[in-house]
Design an enzyme around this catalytic site. Structure first.
Site, PDB file in Angstrom:
ATOM      1  N   LYS A  69       0.764  -1.313  -0.046  1.00  8.93           N
ATOM      2  CA  LYS A  69      -0.017   0.191  -0.105  1.00  8.93           C
ATOM      3  C   LYS A  69       0.830   1.213  -0.129  1.00  8.93           C
ATOM      4  O   LYS A  69       0.488   2.211  -0.310  1.00  8.93           O
ATOM      5  CB  LYS A  69      -0.860  -0.098   1.055  1.00  8.93           C
ATOM      6  CG  LYS A  69      -1.768   0.906   1.288  1.00  8.93           C
ATOM      7  CD  LYS A  69      -2.826   0.806   2.131  1.00  8.93           C
ATOM      8  CE  LYS A  69      -4.035   1.805   2.577  1.00  8.93           C
ATOM      9  NZ  LYS A  69      -4.867   1.369   3.850  1.00  8.93           N
ATOM     10  N   GLU A 146     -10.871   5.871   5.085  1.00  6.19           N
ATOM     11  CA  GLU A 146     -11.109   4.948   6.395  1.00  6.19           C
ATOM     12  C   GLU A 146     -11.520   5.329   7.489  1.00  6.19           C
ATOM     13  O   GLU A 146     -12.437   5.007   8.145  1.00  6.19           O
ATOM     14  CB  GLU A 146      -9.398   4.569   6.672  1.00  6.19           C
ATOM     15  CG  GLU A 146      -8.912   3.499   5.515  1.00  6.19           C
ATOM     16  CD  GLU A 146      -7.561   3.234   5.134  1.00  6.19           C
ATOM     17  OE1 GLU A 146      -6.862   3.820   6.410  1.00  6.19           O
ATOM     18  OE2 GLU A 146      -6.935   2.502   4.241  1.00  6.19           O
TER      19      GLU A 146
END
Ligand code: AMP
Length: 606
Positions: A69, A146
């Protein structure tokens, strides 16, 4: 009703969830909802995803990729065995495994997903995430931040308006967001963060400390060997986690190096205090982000009603202490920090699918977007002036248009350079794309050009430039790094991932090895008996390793009460046992396990 998956594609771990019966539920395999975001190839070139890949990392780092990521959105490739993959392809493999897990659990196909990203992911990183979804065979119906997802797991109908602070510290990224929840509407007031700060950095600090101490003690630099390095990384990560619940821990790795033909073991005690001293400067950086987020939301600490801790690294006690002292009250986890984001993504997916889950989301852009212009900076003319078009904390979706003028007479074209950031000088901000509007009218300056920014709910930006006098949108040449990258890679990548999965899907996810053995049981060359006996040997080896693992745990408990000489003997045997496990030598594991059992039995009896 169609299935839309909610996916938390994390640096360290990923999860998939859906809404069922009005509530988000995590989809698990063998009871474990967590899929490590790790991809590997076994010695035969077969795909490993999740725990199986993570377990082989220690012994075969060259055939394993983790923390991808952190590279999303970059024009790079990573080696995996004798091949190389883009970050999107690696992420796509994790996503594809989650998709297959979900389809198995739900008993029906799932073709759509909501995927979460850190609030501070830029355009390229978001596009790369979307592309990873496509490569995995998923239509990415929404990308959400998120921390926003975490808020969605909360009751959207509190008796009174509530303000929540989400502190999200994962493996690779940090975000802090402030949300207001009232009558079913979740509104994000502000967001700040750091896309390169997380638990991985804590591991790195601990790794540096342990390797320099080891070098001082033994004159060996563990950083020089790939296998030693990866073993040490895994060991320090485990030690770090233990330090969340224990004041002292010992990092032990048998035969981590060799000196004068003799094996050298690592055995080093680390106290929580030492560890906290190492990481405190990084955590102080998170508090600065927190202050900025509070300031943007025009709130004082006492106006925050709840604190949500998200991300595995928030289990660190120092996080609780520092946050508690900054907010003036105790802070503790109310939800599973690892799982909240995926559940929130499922709530968002449910909302899109039209399922009644009771929340309406108002998200924001956490950064300012604008273009580079000629202007005056500190009294001097500068070609690096940043002209904001969509300001930070603007609710999404957002559309804004600004008017700009050409500066030269009969200017035929204008270059539009798009930046993200808060600096007045574009050199302080991130370039997210650029294009040229060509064929402008043959007129003296100033000739006006309208620049329109459309920022959608995914945080993805579309830019249009129109010449005002003619009213026509001129030829727009997008010169976006991801765009070029995408075209080049997409077609080949799809076929490659498909072929890797052909065989993986047949084997199934549940063939992963048990956690904690550090082994990949299907890999072959070191197992005795040759390839034709592998399958049989594997199951015996698997059982032996599992039993040895349990025995090591039991021995550890007995050892603490033992006499120093006995403890030392036991430690020696355990080191031999670990080595036998690492070598996958069934005979040795059995033989040494029997010896360990005898010693444990003797010590228990005393
Ligand atoms: P996430 O990206 O949310 O899965 O968070 C992963 C990060 O949390 C990794 O750096 C883990 O090492 C870290 N982590 C997981 N459990 C703990 C723990 N008990 N104490 C400290 N850090 C942890």
């Amino acid at each position: 009703m169609e299935v839309i998956l909610g996916i938390d594609l994390g640096t360290t771990n990923s999860e998939v969830a859906v809404v069922q019966g009005g509530r988000p539920i995590l989809l698990s395999d063998d009871g474990d909802p967590i899929v490590p975001s790790v991809v590997g190839l076994d010695p035969a070139g077969r795909l490993l995803v999740g725990r199986a890949a993570r377990n082989q990392f220690v012994m075969s780092p060259e055939r394993t990729v983790r923390s991808i990521k952190r590279k999303m959105g970059q024009d790079v490739t990573v080696p995996l065995g004798d091949q190389s993959f883009t970050p999107q392809e690696i992420s796509a493999i994790v996503l594809r495994a989650l998709k297959e897990r979900a389809e198995k659990a739900l008993g029906r196909p799932a073709a759509k997903a909501v995927i979460t990203v850190p609030a501070f992911f830029n355009e390229s990183q978001r596009e790369a995430t979307r592309e990873a979804g496509e490569l995995a065979g998923l239509e990415v119906v929404r990308i959400i931040n998120e921390p926003t997802a975490a808020v969605l797991t909360y009751d959207p109908h509190p008796p009174e308006m509530e303000r929540l602070l989400v502190y999200d510290l994962g493996g690779g990224t940090f975000d802090v967001s402030i949300a207001q929840v009232e009558q079913g509407v979740v509104e994000i007031l502000s967001s700040h963060g750091d896309t390169s700060l997380g638990g991985d950095d804590f591991d790195q600090l601990l790794f540096d400390l342990v390797s320099s101490r080891f070098e001082t003690e033994h004159g060996i630099d563990l950083r020089g060997s790939l296998v030693a390095r990866s073993r040490l990384f895994s060991a320090v990560e485990e030690a770090k986690k233990r330090l969340s619940s224990e004041p002292v821990t010992v990092i032990e790795e048998a035969f981590i190096a060799e000196k004068d033909g003799m094996p050298v073991n690592l055995s080093m005690e680390i106290t929580r205090e030492e560890y906290e001293r190492l990481i405190e400067p990084l955590l102080t950086r998170t508090l600065k982000c927190l202050d900025d987020a509070m300031e943007d939301a025009h709130l004082q600490a006492q106006q925050i009603d709840k604190v949500l801790l998200v991300g595995g690294a928030t289990r660190t006690p120092l996080v609780h202490r520092l946050l508690g002292s900054r907010l003036g009250r105790p802070v503790h986890s109310e939800i599973e920090p690892d799982l909240a984001v995926a559940m929130g993504a499922a709530v968002q997916a449910g909302l899109i699918a039209g399922i009644e889950v009771g929340a309406v989301l108002v998200d924001i852009t956490p950064y300012t977007l604008g273009i580079e212009v000629l202007g005056v900076q500190a009294g001097f003319e500068s070609e690096y002036c940043f002209s904001p078009i969509i300001e930070r904390n603007t609710p999404l979706p957002a559309t804004r248009t600004e008017i700009y003028s050409t500066t030269a007479d009969y200017q035929k074209e204008a270059r539009i350079r798009i930046f993200q950031g808060e600096g007045e000088d574009t050199r302080l901000n991130a370039l997210v794309g650029e294009f040229i509007i060509q064929g402008l009218a043959d007129v003296p300056a100033p000739n006006q050009v309208l620049v329109r920014f459309d920022l959608d709910l995914n945080g993805i930006l579309r830019v249009t430039a129109t010449e005002r006098a003619t009213g026509l949108v001129r030829q727009v040449v997008i010169d976006n790094m991801m765009e070029r990258f995408r075209k080049r890679m997409h077609a080949g990548a799809l076929a490659r991932i498909e072929s890797l999965f052909d065989e993986w899907s047949e084997r199934g996810e549940s063939q992963e090895t048990p956690e904690g053995t550090g082994e990949v049981l299907e890999s072959g060359p070191m197992v005795g008996g040759g390839p034709s006996h592998l399958a049989e040997d594997d199951s015996e080896l698997r059982d032996a390793i599992r039993e040895a693992d349990a025995l090591i745990g039991k021995a550890g408990r007995v050892e603490s009460g033992a006499h120093a000489d006995d403890a030392a003997e036991l430690q020696g045997l355990l080191a031999d046992l670990r080595s036998a496990m690492a070598r996958r030598s069934l005979d040795d594991i059995r033989r040494i396990s029997a010896e360990v059992e005898n010693v444990v039995f003797y010590l228990e009896d005393r």
